[in-house]
Design a protein around this motif. Structure first.
Motif, mmCIF file in Angstrom:
data_model
loop_
_atom_site.group_PDB
_atom_site.id
_atom_site.type_symbol
_atom_site.label_atom_id
_atom_site.label_comp_id
_atom_site.label_asym_id
_atom_site.label_seq_id
_atom_site.Cartn_x
_atom_site.Cartn_y
_atom_site.Cartn_z
ATOM 1 N N PHE A 163 7.687 -3.874 -1.150
ATOM 2 C CA PHE A 163 7.602 -2.509 -1.657
ATOM 3 C C PHE A 163 9.003 -1.993 -1.592
ATOM 4 C CE2 PHE A 163 3.226 -2.611 -0.199
ATOM 5 C CZ PHE A 163 2.346 -2.138 -1.253
ATOM 6 N N ASP A 164 9.532 -1.181 -2.632
ATOM 7 C CA ASP A 164 10.863 -0.411 -2.332
ATOM 8 C C ASP A 164 10.601 1.007 -1.912
ATOM 9 O OD1 ASP A 164 12.889 -2.603 -3.714
ATOM 10 O OD2 ASP A 164 11.098 -2.643 -5.110
ATOM 11 N N VAL A 165 11.107 1.240 -0.850
ATOM 12 C CA VAL A 165 11.054 2.644 -0.477
ATOM 13 C C VAL A 165 12.250 3.242 -0.351
ATOM 14 C CG1 VAL A 165 9.955 4.059 1.515
ATOM 15 C CG2 VAL A 165 9.067 1.702 1.179
ATOM 16 N N LEU A 166 12.620 4.166 -1.488
ATOM 17 C CA LEU A 166 13.819 4.969 -1.396
ATOM 18 C C LEU A 166 13.493 6.272 -0.899
ATOM 19 C CD1 LEU A 166 14.647 3.839 -5.051
ATOM 20 C CD2 LEU A 166 15.329 2.878 -2.945
ATOM 21 N N ILE A 167 14.211 6.666 0.147
ATOM 22 C CA ILE A 167 14.037 8.027 1.037
ATOM 23 C C ILE A 167 15.401 8.574 0.851
ATOM 24 C CG2 ILE A 167 12.118 6.987 2.397
ATOM 25 C CD1 ILE A 167 14.157 6.530 4.457
ATOM 26 N N GLY A 168 15.332 9.987 1.064
ATOM 27 C CA GLY A 168 16.497 10.786 0.736
ATOM 28 C C GLY A 168 16.199 12.270 0.624
ATOM 29 N N ASP A 169 17.336 12.976 0.700
ATOM 30 C CA ASP A 169 17.025 14.427 0.932
ATOM 31 C C ASP A 169 16.948 14.770 -0.549
ATOM 32 O OD1 ASP A 169 19.927 14.029 0.111
ATOM 33 O OD2 ASP A 169 20.527 14.762 2.005
ATOM 34 N N TRP A 170 16.854 16.206 -0.877
ATOM 35 C CA TRP A 170 16.528 16.598 -2.048
ATOM 36 C C TRP A 170 16.722 18.186 -2.189
ATOM 37 C CZ3 TRP A 170 16.495 14.402 -6.735
ATOM 38 C CH2 TRP A 170 16.317 15.332 -7.912
ATOM 39 N N PHE A 171 17.366 18.528 -3.257
ATOM 40 C CA PHE A 171 17.794 19.829 -3.296
ATOM 41 C C PHE A 171 17.288 20.322 -4.565
ATOM 42 C CE2 PHE A 171 20.900 17.589 -0.871
ATOM 43 C CZ PHE A 171 21.720 18.670 0.085
ATOM 44 N N ARG A 207 -0.426 0.691 -0.933
ATOM 45 C CA ARG A 207 -1.702 0.249 -0.811
ATOM 46 C C ARG A 207 -1.672 -1.146 -0.028
ATOM 47 N NH1 ARG A 207 -5.445 3.571 -3.114
ATOM 48 N NH2 ARG A 207 -4.657 4.971 -4.780
ATOM 49 N N PHE A 208 -2.320 -1.061 1.110
ATOM 50 C CA PHE A 208 -2.369 -2.256 1.973
ATOM 51 C C PHE A 208 -3.589 -2.973 1.695
ATOM 52 C CE2 PHE A 208 1.419 -1.011 5.416
ATOM 53 C CZ PHE A 208 2.272 -0.941 4.321
ATOM 54 N N GLU A 209 -3.787 -4.170 2.081
ATOM 55 C CA GLU A 209 -4.926 -5.049 2.087
ATOM 56 C C GLU A 209 -5.094 -5.358 3.631
ATOM 57 O OE1 GLU A 209 -7.091 -5.821 -0.146
ATOM 58 O OE2 GLU A 209 -6.262 -4.749 -1.607
ATOM 59 N N THR A 210 -6.260 -5.368 4.090
ATOM 60 C CA THR A 210 -6.442 -5.601 5.539
ATOM 61 C C THR A 210 -5.887 -7.120 5.988
ATOM 62 O OG1 THR A 210 -8.289 -4.284 5.579
ATOM 63 C CG2 THR A 210 -8.073 -5.877 7.443
ATOM 64 N N GLY A 211 -4.800 -6.935 7.184
ATOM 65 C CA GLY A 211 -4.531 -8.304 7.528
ATOM 66 C C GLY A 211 -3.385 -8.867 6.810
ATOM 67 N N ALA A 212 -2.638 -8.108 5.579
ATOM 68 C CA ALA A 212 -1.726 -8.619 4.942
ATOM 69 C C ALA A 212 -0.659 -8.439 5.470
ATOM 70 C CB ALA A 212 -1.893 -8.312 3.377
ATOM 71 N N THR A 213 0.527 -8.993 5.092
ATOM 72 C CA THR A 213 2.117 -8.740 5.625
ATOM 73 C C THR A 213 2.864 -8.435 4.567
ATOM 74 O OG1 THR A 213 1.902 -10.049 7.560
ATOM 75 C CG2 THR A 213 4.150 -9.426 6.854
ATOM 76 N N TYR A 214 3.588 -7.005 4.511
ATOM 77 C CA TYR A 214 4.393 -6.708 3.459
ATOM 78 C C TYR A 214 5.902 -6.667 3.780
ATOM 79 C CZ TYR A 214 0.035 -5.526 1.506
ATOM 80 O OH TYR A 214 -1.573 -5.589 1.016
ATOM 81 N N ARG A 215 6.818 -6.653 2.853
ATOM 82 C CA ARG A 215 8.089 -6.286 3.110
ATOM 83 C C ARG A 215 8.305 -5.110 2.472
ATOM 84 N NH1 ARG A 215 13.239 -10.492 1.454
ATOM 85 N NH2 ARG A 215 14.902 -9.200 2.079
ATOM 86 N N LEU A 216 9.040 -4.149 3.133
ATOM 87 C CA LEU A 216 9.382 -2.898 2.848
ATOM 88 C C LEU A 216 10.931 -2.737 2.822
ATOM 89 C CD1 LEU A 216 6.320 -2.244 3.621
ATOM 90 C CD2 LEU A 216 7.224 -0.178 4.558
ATOM 91 N N ARG A 217 11.539 -2.615 1.531
ATOM 92 C CA ARG A 217 13.017 -2.409 1.502
ATOM 93 C C ARG A 217 13.225 -1.012 1.220
ATOM 94 N NH1 ARG A 217 15.019 -7.521 -1.097
ATOM 95 N NH2 ARG A 217 13.199 -8.731 -1.615
ATOM 96 N N ILE A 218 13.881 -0.461 2.539
ATOM 97 C CA ILE A 218 14.055 0.924 2.706
ATOM 98 C C ILE A 218 15.588 1.198 2.376
ATOM 99 C CG2 ILE A 218 13.771 2.704 4.306
ATOM 100 C CD1 ILE A 218 11.852 0.733 5.908
ATOM 101 N N SER A 219 15.754 2.251 1.620
ATOM 102 C CA SER A 219 17.298 2.475 1.274
ATOM 103 C C SER A 219 17.379 4.264 1.556
ATOM 104 C CB SER A 219 17.740 2.050 -0.005
ATOM 105 O OG SER A 219 17.843 0.739 0.004
#
Length: 562
Positions: A163-171, A207-219
């Protein structure tokens, strides 16, 4: 254009040949076609003009692998000139493609231009964003993934999903209005909220599946706000930051400052029932805490999360942030872009070529506040520095304007400073923050080994605290208020590279400079071609602007008359 054609004709074959040679046999050539447009979207409940890439906000993922050659054709359908830059991607020997004003003329409205570059010796998580006219306040950003070659295994089991997770402030205000505030001497207001993947609270769903492992790429793709990231009842296993695999550690939350990127592994809970969970990105060091809220759902989840949001660190706890940053270490035993372990590069044993102590500050230009580095506030010329060198356009920039360390009685001033260094010199760069806000600094084309951080002013004795064994290399480093951060960097990537504050306000108001890495050993196809600072000749589609365009046209007319 005739005056330039002789240079481009002589160098085009060399350019193609070099690009072919430096690419490994297992590399691919990738082609992307992106249209940049503007559309009214309702973000945070307020209608606003948003910059889209292929009608998407955030834009499409740039997905590549180590050694790939990437071609991205940009169609500019805005009414403004436009540029994209590749935050953290080290364009090998090719600052012509960097996408900042010092190296590229902008793509004019209604025009197209193709970026072409090799992703050499790099893996990891990054992002792209618009680099001029405060366009970033309107969006236009997207995620970049650089995957491992098959010959280099991941230092952790292959995740079940990415998953790519792009977080940031917004105006909510339009970017043109925000830019006018800065032009008139005001500061940017406080942001109106925090977005996760371009969406407001409770709209971004994972959406996660029970017991699975996910890579989250956070910027953190925002303009100026540091954020803390966490997921309710889930631990984050930190594994990578900006192209380096880190020693694995579990975290309950992670500070992500403006311009920074991380990868974490999250293992889904073995649960039954309809429970879902909060994903939170909350503001740090702001007068009012703001929250971006996503939702993690499992197959049986039917309702939104309940209860209070998971707590993060105290709002103004700088000690938490700097302590966490110090714990992030290079994993010396694993390979990244290469099979060789990261620890085979012993940066701590390399003799330094010089030291730069770069202190942030402020000055007044009339009634307008500007930001400075060692007393100098950068002014963008009408001609990119790379073109000025290529075509011998004089008086575009100045070397020697930035002293190597702060000078107490120096009168602040305006200018276009360039620092010249020799290829493969090894520099000690210390960032001193004399301001009351946390800053982040970024050097295009390179990663900086973050060897030390401390409060107060840097002293020679601060070297005793340095980590010279497993400091992690970063493309963007943070400096707490009234503090310092020390870095080491091997300047082995020829070209003219942008060093800037990642705070959009500080960057727009002068807190940047350029480092010109001169490689005198590079063989040129034509000895008459100037500009030994670039390993590659200009691309055949180079755009001319400013005095480079005018002087080239004048030269063409002279040849016609002759």
């Amino acid at each position: 254009m005739e005056a330039l054609k002789s240079i481009l004709t002589a160098t085009l074959f060399c350019y193609v040949f070099v690009m072919a040679v430096v690419g490994d046999w297992d590399s691919q050539t990738l082609f992307y076609d992106w249209t940049i447009s503007m559309s009214q979207r309702q973000v945070l409940g307020v209608k606003k003009q948003v910059i889209l890439v292929n009608n998407q906000f955030p834009g499409p993922i740039l997905n590549a692998t180590t050694n790939d050659i990437v071609n991205i054709n940009i169609h500019n359908n805005l009414t403004d000139p436009f540029l994209l830059t590749w935050n953290g991607v080290q364009l090998r020997r090719n600052s012509w493609q960097d996408g900042v004003q010092g190296t590229n003329c902008p793509i004019m409205p209604g025009q197209s231009w193709t970026y072409s570059f090799e992703i050499k010796d790099q893996i990891g998580s990054f992002f792209y964003f618009p680099s001029i006219l405060l366009h970033k306040a309107a969006g236009g950003y997207g995620a970049i993934r650089v995957n491992n070659r098959t010959a280099v295994p991941l230092p952790f089991p292959t995740p079940d999903g990415d998953f790519d997770v792009l977080i940031g402030d917004w105006f909510n205000s339009d970017y043109k209005y925000l830019r006018s505030l800065l032009d008139e001497g005001d500061n940017l207001p406080a942001p109106d909220g925090i977005l996760i993947n371009g969406l407001g609270p409770y709209q971004s769903v994972f959406r996660f599946e029970t017991g699975a492992t996910y890579r989250l790429r956070i910027s953190n793709v925002g303009l100026k706000t540091s954020l803390n990231f966490r997921i309710q009842d889930h631990l984050l296993l930190l594994v990578e930051t900006e192209g380096s695999y880190t020693r694995k550690q579990y975290l309950s939350s992670l500070d992500v400052h403006v311009g920074q990127s991380y990868s974490v592994l999250v293992t889904a809970k073995n649960q039954s029932g309809d429970k879902s969970f909060y994903m939170v990105a909350s503001s740090r060091f702001t007068s009012k805490e703001l929250f971006g809220i996503g939702i993690v759902r499992y197959p049986d989840s039917k309702s939104n999360p309940s209860g209070s949001l998971p707590s993060g660190p105290p709002l103004y706890d700088y000690i938490y942030s700097i302590t966490q940053a110090r714990t992030i270490r290079w994993d010396l035993a694993v390979g990244a872009a290469r099979v060789d372990p990261q620890g085979s590069y012993r940066y701590g044993s390399i003799k330094e070529s010089g030291t730069l102590i770069l202190q942030s500050g402020v000055m007044f230009d009339g009634n307008r506040v500007r930001y400075t580095i060692n007393g100098m506030s950068y002014v963008n010329p009408d001609t990119p520095l790379s073109l000025a060198d290529l075509l011998h356009v004089k008086n575009v920039y100045q070397t020697g304007l930035i002293p190597e360390k702060p000078i107490g009685n120096l009168v602040p001033g305006l200018g276009t400073p360039v620092i010249d260094v020799i290829h493969r010199s090894f520099y000690h760069i210390v960032f001193e923050n004399s301001l009351s806000k946390l800053q982040t600094w970024h050097l295009d084309g390179y990663n900086l080994f973050v060897v030390g951080m401390g409060f107060g002013k840097w002293e020679e004795s601060s070297r005793k605290t340095y980590n010279l064994i497993d400091a992690v290399p970063r493309s963007t480093v943070q400096v707490c208020p009234y503090s310092w951060t020390a870095t080491l960097v091997m300047l082995d990537n020829p070209g003219i590279w942008n060093l800037r504050s990642q705070d959009a306000e500080s960057w727009y108001l002068g807190q940047e400079l350029y480092i010109r890495v001169k490689d005198f050993s590079v063989a040129k196809p034509n000895p008459s071609i100037p500009g030994k600072d670039e390993a590659l000749p200009p691309p055949a589609n180079v755009i001319l602007c400013g005095r480079a365009y005018l002087e080239n046209e004048a030269s063409s007319h002279e040849k016609v008359e002759d």
